[in-house]
Design a protein around this motif. Sequence first.
Motif, short mmCIF file in Angstrom:
data_model
loop_
_atom_site.label_atom_id
_atom_site.label_comp_id
_atom_site.label_asym_id
_atom_site.label_seq_id
_atom_site.Cartn_x
_atom_site.Cartn_y
_atom_site.Cartn_z
N GLY A 1 0.82 -1.21 0.00
CA GLY A 1 0.00 0.00 0.00
C GLY A 1 0.86 1.26 0.00
O GLY A 1 0.56 2.23 -0.72
N LEU A 2 1.92 1.26 0.76
CA LEU A 2 2.83 2.41 0.76
C LEU A 2 3.49 2.56 -0.60
O LEU A 2 3.62 3.67 -1.13
CB LEU A 2 3.91 2.23 1.85
CG LEU A 2 3.44 2.43 3.30
CD1 LEU A 2 4.47 1.87 4.28
CD2 LEU A 2 3.17 3.90 3.61
N SER B 1 1.27 4.08 -3.01
CA SER B 1 1.10 5.51 -2.73
C SER B 1 2.31 6.33 -3.15
O SER B 1 2.37 7.53 -2.90
CB SER B 1 0.85 5.75 -1.24
OG SER B 1 -0.22 4.96 -0.78
N GLY B 2 3.32 5.66 -3.72
CA GLY B 2 4.47 6.39 -4.25
C GLY B 2 5.69 6.41 -3.34
O GLY B 2 6.71 7.00 -3.68
N TYR B 3 5.59 5.75 -2.20
CA TYR B 3 6.75 5.68 -1.31
C TYR B 3 7.65 4.53 -1.72
O TYR B 3 7.18 3.50 -2.21
CB TYR B 3 6.30 5.48 0.15
CG TYR B 3 5.55 6.67 0.69
CD1 TYR B 3 6.24 7.78 1.20
CD2 TYR B 3 4.16 6.71 0.69
CE1 TYR B 3 5.55 8.88 1.68
CE2 TYR B 3 3.46 7.81 1.18
CZ TYR B 3 4.17 8.89 1.67
OH TYR B 3 3.50 9.98 2.15
N ALA C 1 -5.97 0.29 2.71
CA ALA C 1 -5.60 1.60 2.16
C ALA C 1 -5.74 2.68 3.24
O ALA C 1 -4.90 3.58 3.36
CB ALA C 1 -6.46 1.93 0.95
N SER C 2 -6.78 2.54 4.02
CA SER C 2 -7.01 3.50 5.10
C SER C 2 -5.95 3.34 6.20
O SER C 2 -5.45 4.33 6.76
CB SER C 2 -8.43 3.27 5.64
OG SER C 2 -8.66 4.04 6.77
N VAL D 1 -2.93 2.35 5.74
CA VAL D 1 -1.70 2.93 5.19
C VAL D 1 -1.68 4.44 5.49
O VAL D 1 -0.67 4.99 5.93
CB VAL D 1 -1.61 2.66 3.66
CG1 VAL D 1 -0.54 3.52 3.01
CG2 VAL D 1 -1.33 1.18 3.41
N LYS D 2 -2.82 5.08 5.28
CA LYS D 2 -2.89 6.53 5.57
C LYS D 2 -2.72 6.80 7.06
O LYS D 2 -2.08 7.78 7.45
CB LYS D 2 -4.22 7.10 5.08
CG LYS D 2 -4.27 7.22 3.57
CD LYS D 2 -5.45 8.08 3.14
CE LYS D 2 -5.68 7.96 1.64
NZ LYS D 2 -7.09 7.76 1.30
N ILE E 1 0.95 6.70 7.66
CA ILE E 1 1.64 7.85 7.08
C ILE E 1 1.42 9.09 7.96
O ILE E 1 2.35 9.82 8.27
CB ILE E 1 1.13 8.12 5.65
CG1 ILE E 1 1.53 6.99 4.71
CG2 ILE E 1 1.68 9.46 5.12
CD1 ILE E 1 0.86 7.03 3.35
#
Length: 252
Positions: free
Chosen positions: A27-28, A31-33, A240-241, A243-244, A247
């Motif tokens: 998931g990270l 998200s582009g990480y 996904a949630s 992961v946020k 972050i």
Amino acid sequence: MTARLISVINQKGGVGKTTTAVNLAHGLALSGYRVLAIDLDPQAHLASSLGVTREDIAGLDAVFLKGIPLKSVQLKVRDNLKLVSAGGHLNEVENLEGGKSRGLLLKRALDQYDEAVDFIIIDSPPSSGLLVINALFAAEEILIPMTGDYLAMQGLSHLMSTLTNFEEALQKTYKQWIVLSRFHERRKLAQEVREKLIEYFPGSVLKTSISEAAALAESPGFGQSVFEYKENSKSADEYASLVKDVIKGRTF
Ligand SMILES: Nc1ncnc2c1ncn2[C@@H]1O[C@H](COP(=O)(O)OP(=O)(O)OP(=O)(O)O)[C@@H](O)[C@H]1O
Ligand SMILES: [Mg+2]
């Protein structure tokens, strides 16, 4: 290196450590990480959950037993996601001699790792042995998946006192995150456990709980994260949630 270094830990087996490590890492990455995932469990479930099933390739075992750099055993498994698999001999590390320095194998390997990554996610085995000690020496953040039942609460208090001992010995403070995994929303006990955790560990319980769901039990068999296996499922939304949450540090 400024990566966030997160060890996923719980000495209790089957609570969702690997499932959380896989889906958090992917998931990270989605998200582009830039993510490095490390399989510190001789069961090698992190690797197989990401579709890497070969046991003959060198992994973390070669890093620990032969002093090979981490970088030389990492595999690119997805965009933005690299994996260091356990390798077939990781359990032999428990027999190594060398006193205290045996707990520092992972930390030393990471200190020499010079690739630019944003997150390092470490999946650990269900024990309190030397491999987990390596995870504790290396980590700055601890993510504890736990199930919503009575015995899980007992196990958690044991784990928390272990963490406190480490903090005192190492003179550092972990950022501690707890995620309710395998959660049964409609079960009263599960809700009570969540309430208690929020009360006892304010600022640690991540906002999103991960429900018990077939998609999460099935996806490892396909070597896929839930984002690949069932992109539009409730489980994919929950991870996904989560992961946020990680972050942004969103907690109760
Ligand atoms: N939320 C969930 N819903 C349904 N099944 C799940 C869920 N989370 C994990 N599982 C399944 O439960 C089993 C144990 O999960 P997982 O391997 O993630 O736990 P673990 O803590 O890593 O176990 P171990 O201690 O053996 O390493 C696996 O078969 C996994 O697919
Ligand atoms: Mg596991």
